[in-house]
Design an enzyme around this catalytic site. Structure first.
Site, PDB file in Angstrom:
ATOM      1  N   ASP A 135       0.841  -1.195   0.000  1.00 24.22           N
ATOM      2  CA  ASP A 135       0.000   0.000   0.000  1.00 24.22           C
ATOM      3  C   ASP A 135       0.879   1.248   0.000  1.00 24.22           C
ATOM      4  OD1 ASP A 135      -1.896   2.099   0.709  1.00 24.22           O
ATOM      5  OD2 ASP A 135      -3.226   0.475   1.291  1.00 24.22           O
ATOM      6  N   SER A 184      -6.845   4.367  -1.470  1.00 20.85           N
ATOM      7  CA  SER A 184      -6.674   2.912  -1.505  1.00 20.85           C
ATOM      8  C   SER A 184      -7.953   2.179  -1.857  1.00 20.85           C
ATOM      9  CB  SER A 184      -6.158   2.417  -0.151  1.00 20.85           C
ATOM     10  OG  SER A 184      -4.861   2.898   0.106  1.00 20.85           O
ATOM     11  N   THR A 245      -8.015  -1.828   1.354  1.00 20.73           N
ATOM     12  CA  THR A 245      -7.406  -2.797   0.444  1.00 20.73           C
ATOM     13  C   THR A 245      -7.941  -4.205   0.651  1.00 20.73           C
ATOM     14  OG1 THR A 245      -5.418  -1.440   0.225  1.00 20.73           O
ATOM     15  CG2 THR A 245      -5.219  -3.765  -0.352  1.00 20.73           C
TER      16      THR A 245
END
Length: 584
Positions: A135, A184, A245
């Site tokens: 990430d 994200s 995520t």
């Protein structure tokens, strides 16, 4: 001239009217053949059903799409603002590949979009896919991780990261449907659905109504795997498992903060392995530390569904080679980062002293998932590269990158024994960070700014890894890498690692503005850095730069050049043959 101007004005007004009608999926959408999705038309005015005409490739839409849309006479926004009429048809499928032109007319409102419906190979190319996502992973993170972990002599790295040897590469565009910038949620959602979406959205097209759970849905990769195969699914993260995520693998919501609802969506899909933090959203509201607003006990619901529970690294190890589904929850929130968990014992390590790391979780996930003779899909997120980059805590972010790379090493070892495995390594977005040079404490004087070495004055850092664990033995060496962001709030740059805990660059004042945290003001040599983002921001923000994707194994040949994140889904689907022609 007046006639010309009048004609131009009329054309402009018509163009504006045409743009007011919105169709989901959006123009240029790519849709997996046979994959369920919701179709929605949002009109700018309130109309009657008889006034609306919708065709697909020149035919009445009901013939092609296989159903009649529900007509909503008037949608309302916040404070009951009238938005216009709408039509909604949920869960439709298109099996035949090809181009589909959708045309909508309602009075003076007209618009059209084109979709590309694609099929995949008839047979899968790989048995397994391991999708590893760092990430916020940026080029500077990778470079710094290599230098810290492996060292450098006379300008050449003394070793390579595991990610360095993945042989296929592409640059990936990350922008959202409503902004050039990104988060994200929409980025991972594009990877996991093949549809780009808006910031904060997961598995949906973000429509205009305020409710976050009723937006037009698209199928996630986990759902497609469930629908078309007998493969297992695994999700591993160092963040809350409900965070953007990991949530994107299964979820449908306009608001990534609907974390309590995401837990229910995880239970609906039932990944065979689910490991990370975030137990606060599994616990009923009467339990201390719970973040739910109801008394639903999702830990019990998962256990009732056959899951074994692990709450620390010992219980995880005990379940490494077990049978059945595994739920591992090792923190009420995000798990502590590597530098704190393994070295400094800061953060919340005193409250959660026995947390596993990403490497251990990845090993256990692979051990259990590989028992399925039909194969598996495993998503592994190095979550806190991003979570430490936001507060400009670069040392912690780089340690997270090293840990993430070691998890890639675990995947590569698995691939050696199981060559029918595709490995994909990428980021969801980047951060605006670069390595400027070094900071050398041995330079004379007390001004830390003057100890920054650039160009030839940078020399090389003096990290050592004498125990061979891949991490520097010390983070506060006398000559260390200097990473710097191109954005952020007002803050004090100390030029030193934050040994007392993660960096908090800015705090709110009485005006609710974020100002430099004076906790760092009196650190010897600290320099005030004026921010360049709005004062509503407390940390650095994502960059719009392309991310790097690398891959190895069957199917990896499809990654090349520049690709959108939604294109990556197509490669994953093709690798598993999820869009093969249906025979039933």
């Amino acid at each position: 001239m007046r006639t010309l101007l009048a004609a131009f004005a009329a054309t402009t007004m018509l163009a504006g009217a045409a743009q007011a009608t919105t169709v989901y999926p959006l123009d240029r959408a790519t849709i997996l053949a046979g994959s369920p999705f919701d179709f929605k038309v949002e009109l700018n005015k309130q109309v009657k059903p008889a006034d609306v005409k919708i065709t697909v490739n020149g035919q009445d839409y009901k013939t092609v799409l296989g159903g009649e849309a529900q007509f909503v006479e008037l949608e309302k926004g916040k404070e009951d603002k009238a938005l216009g009429s709408a039509l909604l048809l949920r869960g439709l499928k298109i099996s035949a590949p090809g181009a589909y032109k959708v045309e909508v007319a309602a009075g003076d409102e007209t618009t059209s979009v084109t979709w590309n419906v694609y099929e995949t190979a008839a047979q899968p190319k790989a048995k397994n896919i391991i999708f590893l996502l760092g990430d916020g992973l940026s080029v500077a993170h990778r470079t710094a991780a290599r230098i810290m972990s492996k060292g450098m002599t006379e300008g050449k790295a003394n070793g390579r990261l595991n990610m360095d040897d993945l042989d296929r590469m592409a640059f990936i565009g990350t922008s959202s449907t409503n902004a050039v910038s990104t988060d994200s949620a929409n980025t991972m959602s594009a990877y996991m659905t093949g549809h780009k979406t808006a910031v904060n959205a997961l598995g949906v097209y973000a429509d205009r109504t305020p409710a976050s759970l009723d937006d037009p849905r698209v199928e996630t990769f986990a759902e497609a795997v469930r629908r078309t195969t007998k493969k297992s699914i695994g999700i591993v993260a160092t963040a809350e498992v409900e965070d953007a995520t990991p949530a994107a693998v299964v979820s449908h919501t306009r608001n990534r903060n609907d974390k309590a609802d995401v837990v229910g969506m995880l239970l609906d899909v039932k990944p065979e392995v689910l490991l990370g933090g975030g137990s606060a959203y599994f616990l009923g509201k009467e339990v201390a530390g719970s973040k739910r607003k109801d008394n639903q006990d999702y830990i019990k619901l998962f256990q009732d569904a056959g899951y074994k529970l692990a709450t620390d690294k010992n219980e995880l190890a005990a379940n490494a080679s077990g049978e059945g589904n595994l739920l591992g929850l090792f923190h009420t929130g995000n798990m502590d980062v590597t530098l704190d968990r393994e070295f400094l014992k800061k953060g919340t390590v005193d409250k959660f002293p026995n947390q596993p790391g990403l490497v251990a979780m990845t090993k256990v996930a692979l051990d259990r998932l590989s028992k399925n003779p039909d194969g598996f899909f495993l998503m592994v997120e190095g979550s806190s590269i991003d979570k430490m980059s936001h507060p400009l805590d670069w040392d912690r972010a780089v340690f997270e990158t090293i840990e993430f790379d070691q998890a890639i090493g675990v995947a590569r070892e698995f691939q050696k024994a199981h060559p029918d495995t595709l490995i994909v390594v990428t980021g969801d977005h980047t951060h605006g960070v670069s390595i400027i040079g070094t900071v050398d404490d041995d330079k004379p004087g007390t001004e830390m700014r003057e100890k920054v070495g650039t160009y030839a004055e940078a020399g090389f850092p003096n990290y050592k890894d004498e125990n061979g664990d891949g991490y520097p033995d010390k983070i506060d060496v006398s000559r260390r890498l200097f990473l710097s962001a191109n954005n952020g709030p007002d803050h004090y740059e100390t030029f030193r690692p934050k040994l007392d805990g993660p960096f908090v660059p800015a705090v709110q004042n009485e005006k609710k503005e974020y100002v430099a945290n004076e906790q760092y003001k009196d650190v010897p040599g600290a320099v005030f850095v004026q921010g360049n983002i709005p004062k509503t921001g407390d940390s650095g923000v994502h960059a719009v730069d392309d991310v790097v994707l690398q891959s190895a194994g069957p199917g990896s040949e499809e990654f090349h050049g520049y690709m959108e994140q939604s294109d990556v889904y197509r490669v994953l689907a093709d690798t598993f043959a999820l869009g093969a022609k249906q025979t039933n």
